[in-house]
Design a protein around this motif. Structure first.
Motif, PDB file in Angstrom:
ATOM      1  N   ARG A 168       0.840  -1.205   0.000  1.00 25.47           N
ATOM      2  CA  ARG A 168       0.000   0.000   0.000  1.00 25.47           C
ATOM      3  C   ARG A 168       0.870   1.248   0.000  1.00 25.47           C
ATOM      4  N   CYS A 201      -6.837   8.328   6.114  1.00 21.03           N
ATOM      5  CA  CYS A 201      -7.697   7.214   6.495  1.00 21.03           C
ATOM      6  C   CYS A 201      -6.960   5.905   6.231  1.00 21.03           C
ATOM      7  N   ARG A 223      -8.094   3.066   5.541  1.00 23.31           N
ATOM      8  CA  ARG A 223      -8.726   2.217   4.531  1.00 23.31           C
ATOM      9  C   ARG A 223      -8.662   2.840   3.140  1.00 23.31           C
ATOM     10  N   CYS A 224      -9.141   4.073   2.982  1.00 27.84           N
ATOM     11  CA  CYS A 224      -9.236   4.674   1.643  1.00 27.84           C
ATOM     12  C   CYS A 224      -8.191   5.745   1.398  1.00 27.84           C
ATOM     13  N   CYS A 244     -14.577   8.247   8.730  1.00 28.04           N
ATOM     14  CA  CYS A 244     -14.160   8.815   7.453  1.00 28.04           C
ATOM     15  C   CYS A 244     -15.397   9.074   6.603  1.00 28.04           C
ATOM     16  N   CYS A 271     -15.383   6.535   3.331  1.00 21.81           N
ATOM     17  CA  CYS A 271     -15.599   5.082   3.405  1.00 21.81           C
ATOM     18  C   CYS A 271     -16.231   4.618   4.716  1.00 21.81           C
ATOM     19  N   GLU A 327     -14.766   4.390   7.661  1.00 21.11           N
ATOM     20  CA  GLU A 327     -13.801   3.787   8.583  1.00 21.11           C
ATOM     21  C   GLU A 327     -13.744   4.587   9.895  1.00 21.11           C
TER      22      GLU A 327
END
Length: 266
Positions: free
Chosen positions: A88, A236, A238-239, A251, A254, A256
């Motif tokens: 990531r 964030c 996640r996104c 968030c 998304c 989160e």
């Protein structure tokens, strides 16, 4: 015996990664001192990138170039080891930009015309979380977005200046060519348009048009960052949405759950 040696090496590597994660991501005082040193070195490197068009013909230029390549390679390696999700991290735009800059440093003879893009390191630095941690106090947090907008504008000015110098003023004598490129860029971005320096041909006109459009957009962004409500930089998990309201719990992109540190914990 061999398995014990391998286990010891794995344990040492894991400790190294934990220590690097602490240095790059912790808010403890030793980590803050380390992060301040990293930012200071980055600013010196950016100053070198800005001065590159004027010192490219110096006899020691390649030595400086390769020395900075080593520093940047070490920094990228350490930052990668400090991450828990390496894949990531490698997909982040700032990391991609830094890798590209490293390639231009390693092959300066072949990528000389792309050297002006090295100044994007300033944009990459402005997107790093620990650059803004000194501003996390209540009385300074509101300056994060305006300062970031200023850095984006400055980055664009020097990228545009480097591009214009490389393709239009490269053969002007010495320091004067770079000053002409910078003068034209600032006059164009501010839509002053004195007309004493112009770029020849259709490509020159197109370059001026793009410079004006991007410059005006960045000026508008700077004004918005001053007028709009304050947000905090907190990616964030996640996104990867970068900016959130200071009191956000989820968030908005998304959903989160976030854990944004409040001012009392800064």
């Amino acid at each position: 015996m061999q398995s014990n040696s391998k286990s010891a090496m794995d344990g040492g590597f894991a400790r190294l990664r934990r220590h690097l994660h602490f240095l790059y991501h912790s808010r403890a005082r030793p980590a803050r001192l380390f992060q301040t040193c990293v930012v200071t070195i980055d600013l010196l490197i950016i100053a070198f990138f800005i001065a590159t068009p004027m010192i490219r013909d110096a006899s020691a230029f390649l030595w400086y170039d390769y020395a900075i390549a080593i520093v940047l390679a070490v920094d990228l390696t350490c930052r990668g080891l400090a991450e828990t999700d390496l894949k990531r991290w490698l997909r982040q735009p700032t990391v991609i930009v830094d890798i590209f800059i490293l390639i231009t440093l390693l092959f300066p003879a072949y990528l000389a015309n792309l050297g002006f893009l090295r100044i994007l390191r300033l944009w990459s630095l402005s997107r790093s979380g620990f650059l803004w941690r000194p501003l996390s106090k209540r009385q300074l947090a509101r300056w994060q977005q305006p300062v970031q907008a200023v850095l984006n504008l400055v980055t664009f000015l020097f990228v545009a200046t480097g591009f214009i110098y490389t393709f239009f003023f490269r053969f002007s004598p010495g320091f004067a060519g770079y000053i002409d490129a910078l003068y034209f860029t600032v006059a164009t971005v501010t839509t002053t348009g004195f007309g004493d320096i112009t770029l020849p041909g259709p490509w020159g006109k197109l370059t001026a048009i793009v410079t004006m459009i991007c410059g005006i957009s960045l000026f508008v962004r700077l004004a918005q960052s001053i007028v709009r409500p304050n947000k905090v930089y907190f990616p964030c998990p996640r996104c990867a949405l970068q900016m959130h309201d200071p009191d956000a719990v989820h968030c908005k992109a998304c959903g989160e759950i976030l854990a944004i540190p409040d001012d009392g914990n800064s």
